[in-house]
Design an enzyme around this catalytic site. Sequence first.
Site, PDB file in Angstrom:
ATOM      1  N   HIS A  97      56.914-137.082  71.899  1.00 12.71           N
ATOM      2  CA  HIS A  97      57.876-137.986  72.526  1.00 12.71           C
ATOM      3  C   HIS A  97      58.815-138.558  71.464  1.00 12.71           C
ATOM      4  O   HIS A  97      58.409-138.785  70.317  1.00 12.71           O
ATOM      5  CB  HIS A  97      57.155-139.145  73.217  1.00 12.71           C
ATOM      6  CG  HIS A  97      56.128-138.708  74.216  1.00 12.71           C
ATOM      7  ND1 HIS A  97      56.429-137.899  75.286  1.00 12.71           N
ATOM      8  CD2 HIS A  97      54.803-138.980  74.304  1.00 12.71           C
ATOM      9  CE1 HIS A  97      55.328-137.697  75.996  1.00 12.71           C
ATOM     10  NE2 HIS A  97      54.329-138.324  75.414  1.00 12.71           N
ATOM     11  N   ARG A 191      58.054-130.575  75.503  1.00 14.25           N
ATOM     12  CA  ARG A 191      56.945-129.605  75.437  1.00 14.25           C
ATOM     13  C   ARG A 191      57.155-128.672  74.260  1.00 14.25           C
ATOM     14  O   ARG A 191      58.167-127.993  74.155  1.00 14.25           O
ATOM     15  CB  ARG A 191      56.868-128.789  76.728  1.00 14.25           C
ATOM     16  CG  ARG A 191      56.399-129.553  77.934  1.00 14.25           C
ATOM     17  CD  ARG A 191      56.057-128.612  79.093  1.00 14.25           C
ATOM     18  NE  ARG A 191      56.130-129.318  80.357  1.00 14.25           N
ATOM     19  CZ  ARG A 191      57.126-129.241  81.212  1.00 14.25           C
ATOM     20  NH1 ARG A 191      58.149-128.435  80.971  1.00 14.25           N
ATOM     21  NH2 ARG A 191      57.106-129.935  82.328  1.00 14.25           N
TER      22      ARG A 191
END
Length: 322
Positions: A97, A191
């Site tokens: 993140h 991802r």
Amino acid sequence: MSEPLFLKPVFHEKIWGGRKLETKFGYNIPDGTIGECWAISGHPHGRSEVENGEFAGQYVDDLWKNHSELFGNPKGKVFPLLTKILDAEASLSVQVHPDNAYAAEHEHELGKTECWYIIDAEPGSYLIYGHNAKNKAELDQMIESGDWDHLLRKVPVKTGDFYYVPSGTVHALNKGIMALETQQSSDTTYRLYDYDRVDKTTGKKRDLHIKQSEDTITVPHKDPKLNIESKQVGQNKFTTFVQPPVSPFFSVYHWEIKEPVELHHQIGKYTLISVLSGEGKITVDGKDYDLKKGIHLIVPATVDAWKLSGDLDIIASESGEE
């Protein structure tokens, strides 16, 4: 208004989800593989609705804008925290993140620092937590060659463990784990690797975000130094997992309640509470409210003190931001 705000959970289907939110927590969840219970949220992708009292039917994000006194008249534009329960029936993607600066520039929302309290972990469970690259060039080379076995750190995990996951940390919950996640209010996930899975609804592999991952991964990885402290007060046990300055965005606590106790907000102006097991009551201004497993609530800034009683296992959190 001096009463707690009890909240209605929002559920999300995930490729890696299961049915434990129903079987273990008793939630009435939709059909399918339900991976996430958004328990306390002002995020537009899953807004929490108040179920009781003066503000019944209103949403946390609306209260943040229109009744800021409930949160101590904060400066931030959005409700800053998001509490989830995650059911990893299969492994989540390996992900990272962004921090606040990168997220503001590229995603127009907050960054995402988070943490996990492990509610349940099947024998042999593990996390992906961090990586082994020594520098940026080695990181990029290992990603591009798909050398996941050497790049990714696998960490054994058991019920009751706590992990702090700052933005920039490569991570994944893996199969057989249930966790309560406390995080910044963000839904941005990059991802890095997804085991070449195919999404049943689209028939295609899920998108990866290699450039964004390489932009945001912290190199080299360093485990955060946590100062986890527990204190016994009578029969009750209070554990502080993280708080500022180690965790600038939130503090997280574990309360194991066996006998009545009066509590107050600690470093924040309002307190988020999730009941993981047991039954009991919260008493505010002489009024009792029932608590049981799976209930989530906010004790607002308009409540100075409250009493907990019964046999309760609770994760609580407070915002670290003004």
